[in-house]
Design a protein around this motif. Structure first.
Motif, PDB file in Angstrom:
ATOM      1  N   ALA A 115      -2.647   7.794   9.923  1.00 45.02           N
ATOM      2  CA  ALA A 115      -1.206   8.024   9.848  1.00 45.02           C
ATOM      3  C   ALA A 115      -0.814   8.335   8.413  1.00 45.02           C
ATOM      4  CB  ALA A 115      -0.449   6.800  10.342  1.00 45.02           C
ATOM      5  N   THR A 116       0.318   9.023   8.266  1.00 47.55           N
ATOM      6  CA  THR A 116       0.852   9.360   6.943  1.00 47.55           C
ATOM      7  C   THR A 116       1.946   8.379   6.588  1.00 47.55           C
ATOM      8  OG1 THR A 116       0.362  11.689   7.313  1.00 47.55           O
ATOM      9  CG2 THR A 116       1.937  11.157   5.564  1.00 47.55           C
ATOM     10  N   ALA A 117       1.887   7.881   5.359  1.00 43.10           N
ATOM     11  CA  ALA A 117       2.891   6.944   4.870  1.00 43.10           C
ATOM     12  C   ALA A 117       3.521   7.489   3.593  1.00 43.10           C
ATOM     13  CB  ALA A 117       2.284   5.570   4.598  1.00 43.10           C
ATOM     14  N   GLN A 118       4.821   7.323   3.462  1.00 45.10           N
ATOM     15  CA  GLN A 118       5.557   7.687   2.249  1.00 45.10           C
ATOM     16  C   GLN A 118       5.959   6.403   1.543  1.00 45.10           C
ATOM     17  OE1 GLN A 118       8.772  10.146   3.502  1.00 45.10           O
ATOM     18  NE2 GLN A 118       7.486  11.871   4.111  1.00 45.10           N
ATOM     19  N   ILE A 119       5.464   6.234   0.305  1.00 46.54           N
ATOM     20  CA  ILE A 119       5.697   5.002  -0.465  1.00 46.54           C
ATOM     21  C   ILE A 119       6.631   5.336  -1.620  1.00 46.54           C
ATOM     22  CG2 ILE A 119       4.627   3.139  -1.779  1.00 46.54           C
ATOM     23  CD1 ILE A 119       2.022   3.710  -0.255  1.00 46.54           C
TER      24      ILE A 119
END
Length: 1058
Positions: A115-119
């Motif tokens: 999955a892609t996560a934006q931090i």
């Protein structure tokens, strides 16, 4: 009290602001100060203090194995630690960390996909090191490793890889602090002195606050009094309801104990008495003592409780709602309502006693269950669950449900004289009925769809249905229902089978009506679905006794049934205490839906409603007695009118009958319909002026379906046209009273007899006609004749059927109008007016938003015009049969159904020109309808036929729309393929509204919002402030705000005033 607190906010804040402005001092700060001087006022100096902060903010794009885990508190903490290590700052400097998952995976696939996560992050810069921190955060070399180490240190099993990072250095200003200093100097005799804040102004402000307080305190006291009074009343009602529930459960336990004692006595008298005594021992004696102690404790409590109940019963609180109208409260009672007679401490004490009795009863139930299992290890069939009762605590009182239930009190019907309540099951008063025993009655089986429809087998059925199947011997003869029964209930879903009923004669003296009851969710749905269920049951019963007698017909004309959809079918447990009222009211509506011929069969029958539980029997018997008390037994059970003459409530006028659609509005319209149904069934009513008789026989015997082929036009005679800005009913009554033979047109629904009049829908033309006149029995005759015609219905008979043919109208002669129109509140008239006749015409529906009627208009304009002209020709044929001289026609189909008024007027005009003889036509409704009619009739030479012209825009839109499929429905009362919404919340079925200004407003109104659910709490019952009190509070809040603004303005003028 929230509104009361808000009243103080304005004046109190004004005083505080005044104090700060007069005596406040400027706080010292080491940050930047900016001082400005106003150009127009040199004496006004403003100092602004600001603090400049630097932040490094940005965002990382990362690939992770579990984005949801990083959104937890532990995950965010691990990310924060990793970012602090990467940026080489302390964790305290990392101000914000945000983790978002743009493409969240399914929860049941946590590790199969990445999955892609934006931090997102924000770092406060200390010491001017912002550029280096920005560079470290934009470098992705060590970012993945640092974040991975921090995540593993936190104990999380998540893999992370940083793909990219963006960071920027920003500056931020803290909230500036502004201090304004106003100086005013006055020169007197060569000296300069500073002026103080004017004392007079301070006195004015204080006086205003005092006046405001004097206004607020009495209002607050009145609001507090009303709130406390409502809380105490609700506490009393809650206690009453819980006592009734406790009595119900005690009766249930008492029944179980009696059965157990009888079984024990039989064992003691039998041949194995010594063995039984050895097994039971002295424990049975111990249980008897416990039981006797519980009985004595209950008697003591009821003695104290009933004493207080009888004291307060003449007042506003009673255990059962009264059917007698209460006098309106006086002004003093509205302002300062009286408290209940019983002291709140007594109520609280009785609640404690009730809780203690409840606890003792539970302990007794546990001991009783152990005693039964000890005495009879194999169990007792009569007591399948010893000591297990219903919920000891009833559901909290719901104010909105209680209000709706109170509106059912006036529902009654003359056929209630044939109804009795029996304290036993449908199979009789004995302990059990042997299989194949003849019963002189038709028995109603509350069947479950899972057995009678889905599987067709009786295996697993219990309760009353299981006992009936044992009596029928189905469990011994293969365990299957007859094929005819299975086919009738065979549907894809249970909801489609709800409300269906089917009669079957299994043997001589074994006659059963199987019925699948609906699930009860609200009072509104209960009345809608239950009434149609009882109609289908009564219909199956009446079929048995129609026509000549046969050998298979039961010897006694008796119907035995249980309250349908009670018990496990009651999904909303808050309605349990109202099921007796709901059941009788649904039967009232069902009686009103039956045609005159079937009502006559029921009038010669006996209907036995069987209640097995003692407490429920008392409740059903009492409610039936209240319904029967509304009948005038001295006048053949005719309707007794009070001083209101049966008018609906006046809510600032009577427009709500046509416009409002709240649950209470629908129930009040249903109550209005039941009064009409009562008068029709009794063929009259009684008022203070005496008895008024209604003659239904000429109307019913003369009712017929008239086709367009019966009209032979020659086009002779004189045609006179008028337009009236009144309703069609008002115009018809006026012309008939003037001595002219008048026929009025009823804009009818082809699929719902009476439109929404029998479901509480808003009233349009047809609903108004069926409420104020004898038209409904005539339409019901046509409907039920069509229902009996098996050629119109496929097997199962469940579809949306058109009982008025496309090329025909229903002719109803000698219609008596005995109530005023809806605009006058439907008051009963002392002298009914008899119209020559009413012609019911069902126009096409071109509005896809109407829920209870399909889009049935032809798609070709030429064919559409031909079929509409056939309808008007059928109406003219009715005129010839009645020998009427005046036709009163509304803009039929031009309201909810959205037919074009210009096209309707032209087509009617073409048929009027063909009428053989003199004719006066009075049109009502839209002016465009009459203009087109007049132009067509008066044109010289004649205009070309409208079918040869261009189709209107609305018709072109209809052609482009896909056809609307009709929902599966039994003709006429089987259920829809349900999305269980409130019944009839769509537009009225009639083609026009009874009032022209509101005709279009009713077309596509959304469903009425359901009543808000009261949040039940175990403690005190929450009270609700009255709307008038809230309105007064709002006015006082506005006054407080106004005084606050005045004080601010006066303080701003303080310096110049000196």
């Amino acid at each position: 009290m929230k509104a009361l607190r808000s009243m103080w906010r304005g004046p109190v804040f004004a005083v505080i602001l005044f104090s700060v402005a007069s005596h406040g001092e400027t706080e010292n700060t080491t940050t930047t100060d900016i001082t400005t001087t106003a150009a127009d006022n040199p004496n006004l100096t403003t100092t602004t203090t600001v603090t400049i902060l630097e932040f490094v903010t940005g965002e990382m794009q990362a690939t992770v194995s579990s984005c949801v885990t990083l959104q937890t508190d532990t995950g965010r903490g691990a990310i924060k630690t990793g970012i602090a290590t990467l940026a080489q700052v302390t964790e305290a400097q990392v101000s914000t960390v945000d983790v978002t998952c743009p493409n969240r995976r399914l929860s049941f696939l946590p590790r199969l996909l990445s999955a892609t996560a934006q931090i997102g992050f924000g770092i406060q810069v200390l010491g001017g090191d912002g550029a280096s921190i920005q560079a470290r955060m934009e470098s992705t070399d060590n970012a993945s490793q640092q974040l991975q180490d921090a995540i593993q240190t936190a104990g999380l099993d998540v893999n992370i890889t940083v793909d990219s990072a963006v960071a920027s250095l920003v500056q931020s200003l803290t909230t500036p602090t502004t201090t304004a200093m106003s100086t005013a100097t006055t020169t007197v005799a060569g000296t300069t002195s500073s002026s103080e804040f004017p004392v007079e102004l301070l006195i004015v402000i204080i006086l205003l606050c005092v006046v405001l307080i004097c206004c607020v305190l009495p209002v607050g006291g009145i609001m507090w009094r009303k709130q406390v009074q409502e809380q105490r009343v609700m506490a009393v009602r809650k206690l009453d309801d819980e006592v009734i529930q406790l009595e119900t459960l005690f009766d249930e336990l008492s029944t179980q104990v009696e059965v157990f004692n009888d079984k024990c006595q039989k064992e003691l008298d039998g041949r194995y008495q010594r063995e039984f005594r050895d097994r039971v021992g002295d424990q049975q004696q111990g249980f008897k003592q416990k039981w006797e102690a519980l009985v004595e404790e209950k008697k003591r409590f009821l003695k104290e409780y009933e004493f207080e109940m009888l004291r307060r019963q003449p007042a506003e609180v009673s255990r059962q709602p009264s059917t007698v109208a209460q006098p309106p409260p006086t002004l003093q009672e509205k302002i300062w309502p009286p408290m209940p007679v019983t002291d709140p401490n007594v109520i609280q004490g009785q609640h404690k006693q009730l809780n203690q009795l409840d606890k003792t009863m539970k302990e007794t139930c546990d001991i009783f269950g152990q005693q039964v299992r000890l005495a009879f290890p194999n169990g007792l069939p009569e007591i399948p669950s010893p000591g297990v009762l219903g919920s000891i605590r009833s559901e909290p009182v719901n104010a909105s449900i209680q209000q709706e239930a109170s509106l059912l009190a006036p529902f009654t019907h003359p056929l209630f004289a044939q109804v009795t309540v029996k304290p036993h099951g449908v199979l009789g008063a004995g302990a059990g009925v042997a299989p194949f025993t003849e019963i002189p009655a038709v028995v109603v089986d509350p069947a479950g769809w899972r057995f009678v429809g889905k599987t067709g087998e009786v295996k697993g059925a219990g309760g009353a249905a299981g006992a009936i199947y044992d009596w029928l011997g189905l469990k011994k003869t293969g365990g299957k229902f007859p094929a005819e029964v299975r086919e009738h209930f065979s549907t894809h879903t249970e909801e489609e089978a709800e409300t269906r009923a089917k009669f079957f004669a299994y043997n001589q003296g074994m006659h059963v009506i199987h019925v699948v009851g609906p699930k009860i969710r609200s009072i509104q749905n209960a009345l809608h679905d239950l009434s149609r269920t009882y109609v289908n049951v009564f219909d199956e019963f009446c079929k048995v006794y129609e026509g000549p007698a046969t050998t298979s017909r039961p010897t006694s004309q008796v119907l035995r049934l249980l309250p349908i959809s009670s018990g496990i079918f009651l999904q909303n447990r808050k309605l349990e205490r109202y099921m007796a009222e709901i059941t009788w009211s649904s039967i009232v509506l069902a009686f009103g839906m039956m045609p005159t011929a079937q009502q006559e069969i029921l009038r010669n029958s006996s209907i036995e409603v069987c209640i097995f539980k003692k407490a429920e029997f008392k409740l059903y018997e009492q409610k039936l007695k209240e319904k029967k008390n509304l009948l005038d037994s001295s006048m053949a059970n005719k309707l007794k009118l009070t001083e209101t003459f049966g008018a609906v409530p006046d809510k600032g006028g009577f427009d709500w009958v046509r416009t409002k659609n709240m649950p209470t509005d629908r129930l009040e319209r249903l109550a209005c319909f039941t009064r009409t149904a009562h008068a029709l069934a009794a063929q009259g009513f009684t008022s203070q002026a005496g008895e008024v008789k209604l003659e239904l026989q000429p109307t019913i015997s003369g009712t017929e379906v008239v086709r367009a082929s019966a009209f032979n036009g020659t086009g002779s005679g004189r045609k006179l046209l008028h337009h009236e800005n009144l309703t069609v009913m008002e115009v018809a009554l006026k012309t008939q009273s003037s001595g002219k033979m008048t026929m009025a047109v009823n804009a009818a629904s082809a699929y719902q007899v009476g439109g929404g009049v029998m479901s509480g829908g808003r009233h349009a033309l047809e609903e108004t006609w069926c409420t104020m006149s004898t038209l409904l029995p005539s339409l019901q005759k046509v409907q039920w004749q069509d229902r009996r015609d098996t050629s119109h219905a496929p097997p199962g008979g469940h579809h949306l059927h058109q009982h008025i043919p496309v090329d025909a109208c229903v002719l109803s002669p000698a219609i008596q109008v005995f109530r005023d129109t809806s605009a006058k509140g439907y008051r009963f008239q002392e002298r009914p007016v008899t119209l020559t006749g009413v012609c019911s015409m069902a126009m096409f529906n071109m509005n896809s938003r109407v829920a209870d009627s399909p889009l049935d208009a032809p798609r070709e304009f030429t064919e559409y015009c031909k079929q509409v002209k056939d309808k008007f020709k059928a109406a003219m044929a009715c005129m010839l049969k009645l020998k009427a001289t005046v036709l009163v026609c509304p803009d039929v189909g031009c309201g909810v159904f959205e037919n074009d008024p210009e096209v309707m007027g032209c087509l009617l005009g073409e048929v009027v020109l063909d009428y053989p003889g003199d004719l006066e036509v009075i049109a009502t409704g839209k002016p465009a309808f009459f203009d087109a009619l007049r132009k067509t009739v008066e044109a010289d030479p004649k205009l070309p036929l409208r079918a040869t012209g261009a189709a209107p825009a609305s018709f072109e839109k209809l052609k482009a729309a896909p056809p609307k499929a009709a929902p599966p429905k039994a003709a006429p009362y089987a259920p829809k393929a349900k999305a269980k919404s409130a019944p009839g919340t769509s537009a009225p079925s009639g083609a026009s509204a009874s009032g022209p200004p509101l005709a279009e407003a009713k077309a596509v109104s959304p469903a009425a919002p359901s009543a808000p659910k009261a949040k039940a709490k175990s403690g005190a019952v929450q009270a609700k402030a009255s709307p008038k009190a809230l309105g007064l509070s709002f006015v006082l809040v506005l006054l407080a705000k106004f005084l606050y603004l005045i004080s601010v303005w006066l303080m701003s003028k303080a310096a110049p005033m000196s």
